[in-house]
Write a protein that holds these residues in place. Sequence first.
Motif, short mmCIF file in Angstrom:
data_model
loop_
_atom_site.label_atom_id
_atom_site.label_comp_id
_atom_site.label_asym_id
_atom_site.label_seq_id
_atom_site.Cartn_x
_atom_site.Cartn_y
_atom_site.Cartn_z
N VAL B 37 0.65 -1.29 0.16
CA VAL B 37 -0.18 0.01 0.10
C VAL B 37 0.96 1.23 -0.04
O VAL B 37 0.41 2.10 -0.60
CB VAL B 37 -1.07 0.19 1.21
CG1 VAL B 37 -1.62 1.30 1.24
CG2 VAL B 37 -2.11 -1.16 1.09
N THR B 38 2.02 1.44 0.74
CA THR B 38 2.89 2.60 0.79
C THR B 38 3.91 2.72 0.14
O THR B 38 4.73 3.51 0.29
CB THR B 38 2.98 2.83 2.34
OG1 THR B 38 3.70 1.89 2.84
CG2 THR B 38 1.65 3.13 3.19
N CYS B 134 9.19 0.52 8.32
CA CYS B 134 8.21 0.21 7.36
C CYS B 134 7.36 0.99 6.91
O CYS B 134 7.06 1.75 8.13
CB CYS B 134 7.53 -1.00 7.75
SG CYS B 134 6.26 -1.86 6.85
N GLY B 135 6.64 1.27 5.79
CA GLY B 135 5.56 2.31 5.72
C GLY B 135 4.33 1.92 6.30
O GLY B 135 3.48 1.55 5.65
N ASP B 136 4.45 1.81 7.67
CA ASP B 136 3.29 1.40 8.46
C ASP B 136 3.67 1.73 9.78
O ASP B 136 4.53 1.46 10.41
CB ASP B 136 3.02 -0.19 8.37
CG ASP B 136 1.70 -0.56 9.08
OD1 ASP B 136 0.63 -0.48 8.32
OD2 ASP B 136 1.69 -0.41 10.16
N SER B 137 2.61 2.38 10.46
CA SER B 137 3.01 2.91 11.84
C SER B 137 3.23 1.94 12.92
O SER B 137 3.71 2.03 14.00
CB SER B 137 1.91 4.05 12.44
OG SER B 137 0.55 3.51 12.36
N GLY B 151 7.29 3.55 12.01
CA GLY B 151 6.57 3.76 10.75
C GLY B 151 7.26 5.03 10.03
O GLY B 151 7.39 5.96 10.62
N ILE B 152 7.07 4.85 8.64
CA ILE B 152 7.80 5.86 8.03
C ILE B 152 6.66 6.20 6.87
O ILE B 152 5.70 5.34 6.26
CB ILE B 152 9.01 5.68 7.52
CG1 ILE B 152 9.05 4.50 6.56
CG2 ILE B 152 10.02 5.57 8.45
CD1 ILE B 152 10.49 4.18 5.92
N GLY B 153 6.67 7.61 6.30
CA GLY B 153 6.05 7.80 5.06
C GLY B 153 6.44 7.26 4.01
O GLY B 153 7.61 6.88 3.73
N THR B 154 5.70 7.47 2.68
CA THR B 154 6.26 6.89 1.66
C THR B 154 7.59 7.81 0.95
O THR B 154 8.19 6.89 0.33
CB THR B 154 5.13 7.00 0.38
OG1 THR B 154 4.00 6.28 0.98
CG2 THR B 154 5.56 6.52 -0.93
N ILE B 232 2.42 3.26 19.32
CA ILE B 232 1.94 4.40 18.54
C ILE B 232 0.77 5.14 18.98
O ILE B 232 0.21 6.28 18.65
CB ILE B 232 2.07 3.99 17.05
CG1 ILE B 232 1.54 5.36 16.00
CG2 ILE B 232 1.09 3.14 16.73
CD1 ILE B 232 2.89 6.23 15.93
#
Lengths: 197, 476
Positions: B37-38, B134-137, B151-154, B232
Motif C-alpha cells: 500500500v505505501t 516500514c511504511g506502516d505505523s 513507521g515512515i511515510g512513503t 504509536i
Amino acid sequence: MTPLDKVEGRAIPFGLKNIDTDVIIPAHWLKTTSREGMGKGAFETLRADPGNLFDSPEYKGAPILIAGDNFGCGSSREHAAWALGDLGIRVVIAPSYSDIFSGNAVKNGILPVVLPQAAIDRLMEVAQTDPVHVDLDTQTVTTPFQDRFIFEIDPFRKMCLLEGLDEISLTEKSDAAIGAYEAKLDAERPWLRPAAA
Amino acid sequence: MTRPRTLYEKIWDAHVVEQRPDGTCLIFIDRHLVHEVTSPQAFAGLRASGRTVRRPDLTLAVPDHNLPTTARKDAAGNKLPIADADSAAQLAALEKNAPDFGIRYIDAVAPEQGIVHVVGPEQGFSLPGTTIVCGDSHTACHGGIGALAFGIGTSEVEHVLATQTLLLQPARTMEVRVEGQVGPGVTAKDIILHITGTIGAAGGTGHVIEYTGSAIRALSIEGRLTVSNMAIEGGARAGLIAPDETTFAYLKGRPYAPKGADWDAAVDYWRGLATDPGASYDKVVIIDAADIAPSVTWGTSPEDVVPITGTVPDPASFADPSKQAAAAKSLAYMGLEPGTRMQDVAIENIFIGSCTNSRIEDMRAAAAIVKGRKKAANVKWAIVVPGSGLVKAQAEAEGLDRIFTDAGLEWREPGCSACLAMNPDKVPAGERCASTSNRNFVGRQGPGARTHLVSPAMAAAAAVTGKLTDVRELMG
C-alpha cells in the motif's frame, strides 16, 4: 517540492483534537499507485455533511488549517499530507502533531506550525472573519489585528521548506560516509546480514 | 567510564552515520519491510529519478493490507484473482517492483506470507538492537524484541530504498514501568490498553517508550510484540523492550537469524543492550500491574479505555474542555449513553486478528474461551484471521481452527483484514465490533463502524455471549 516562505489567506477554524489520519484520508483512498488527486477524499466523512467548513464558500481552497492537539495521529500514511496538499493547504497550525505526520507534511511542502492552545483559540476567533498571515522566514503568525505569534521549528526542516529541498539528493552527498559505515558494520557485526534462509 | 545509557541511546549511537551541525543525524537502517500500500509511489519515484535500491539484501517485501482473507487458491492450487481492481493493481505493482529492484519477496500464496509485523520476527529478519522501518505505523511492534522500529511515510520509504538511511532528530526517552503480577484474564493487550488510557493518545509524542518492570519481563515474545505494537497509540513512534533470554530463545533457529558462531556473537552483543543502571529517561510513568483489569475502549480514540467492569463515562467528567467535546462526539458516533455498563453493550461483529493480536498465543487464548461454546445468536459476523501462514498452520496442527469453526466463527487466510478494512472484511455502518486490533477511529473498520478494542480472550468471550463480557466469568 514547492518551496514555502510566506502564506496568507483564510484559515479553516477546524480546531478538533486527536484528528487521526483515518479522518484526514480514509483507507479506501489508499488503494492507488499515484500521489495525485487525493483532495477529493480529504476529510471525506466530515465533508459528507453539506454544511461542512471545508466546502463552505468562505473556506473552500483556504491555504491554512487550524487544528487541535495531536493532529495527524495514527497511521503513517503520507496520503494524509498528499490529501491536504491537494486540498490547497500549505500550513497547519496546531498545539501538537503526531511525529510521523509532521515529518510527512514537511516532505510535501506543508508547514506544521506549533503554537500554544491560547494562541490557537485566538486564531480560531480571527479565522471566523479575517485572513491569517504565516511567515516561515521570521517564524511568525500574524493577523490584521496586530496579533503576532512566534513559533519554533527545527532548523533542518525550515531549510528544507524554504528551499524546497529534495532530501534524497542531500543524503546522496553522504554516499562515502554511508559506504564507510557499511564496511565498518560488516567488520564489527558480520552476523547482521540476514542469514541465507 | 562512559555515561550510563538507555537501550534507546545505545541503539541510536550505534547507527549514526553522520551528525549534522544542527543535530540532525543520518541513521543507518538495518532492516526495511515493504508492503503493497505505501510503496508503489516510492518505487515510481526511484524509476523517475533513475535510482536503484542501495541494499536489497536488507529489504523484505510481503503483501498484507489489501489481500482478501478468503481462499487464495482454487482446488487445483491455482492462484485466484483479486476481485477489487485497485487492490489487484497494488498487489501487481509490488509483485513487479520487488524483482525489478532485486528485493526478497514473499508471495501472496507463499506459506510464510502474513502481516509484515508478524512475518519480520517470525522469520528472524527482525533482530534485537537493529533499526527497522516500514511504511506502516505499527512497525513499533518489532520493539517487542528490542529493535528500534518505527513507521515512515512513503517519501521516507523511497529515501531508505535509495540510501539505506534516514535523516532523523534523536527522540526523547520515556520509561513505562509495569511492576507486579497481573491478575487472571489480564493479557498483554489489557496492559497496553491500560497504559494508553493512562498516558493518553499523545502521551508519548516525541518520545520512544521503553517498557520495563516485572510484568513486562514476564511476558512472552508474542505478548511483548502486542505491547510495543501499540506504542504509536500512545503517540510514541517506537516502543522498546530490552532483549533477554526469552527473546534469544524465540529467535534462535529462525530462517534469517544468525547461525552457529554468528549466533553466539550476536547474543553477546544483544546482552549488552539493556539500559545501564543509573541511566535516566526524560519521562517516567509507573503502573501497578494489580490495577490492570481486562480492558475495553468506549470511544473513538485508543485513550478511551475503561475496565470491563466500568461504565461509559460522562463527557462532563473530563477536566479538559476539548476532551469533553471530543468525548461527546465519540459517544454520538458510538451510539452510547453515559453511565451504561460496558457489560451491557451488545456486539454484532467479532474480529480476532491484526498485527496486534494474531500470533499463535492469541489464537490459543481465544480458542480456550470459545471451546465447547457456540457463537451467540445476535453475533452476525465473527472472523479469526491468523497473522501469517505459519501461525495458521500451527493453529491447525493444534486443532484450534476446528474449535473456532465448531463454535460458528470463520477461520480465514492471513492478512490485515478488518483492522483497517482495506480488503473486503468490513464492519457494517452502525454495528459494533469487539476487535483485537489497535485503532477504534471513526470509520476505521468501515464507514460508520463502531469499534471496541479488546484482547483475544475478551473478543472470544463477546462472541459467545453476544455482548461485551468480563472474560473472567468464562474462565474455568
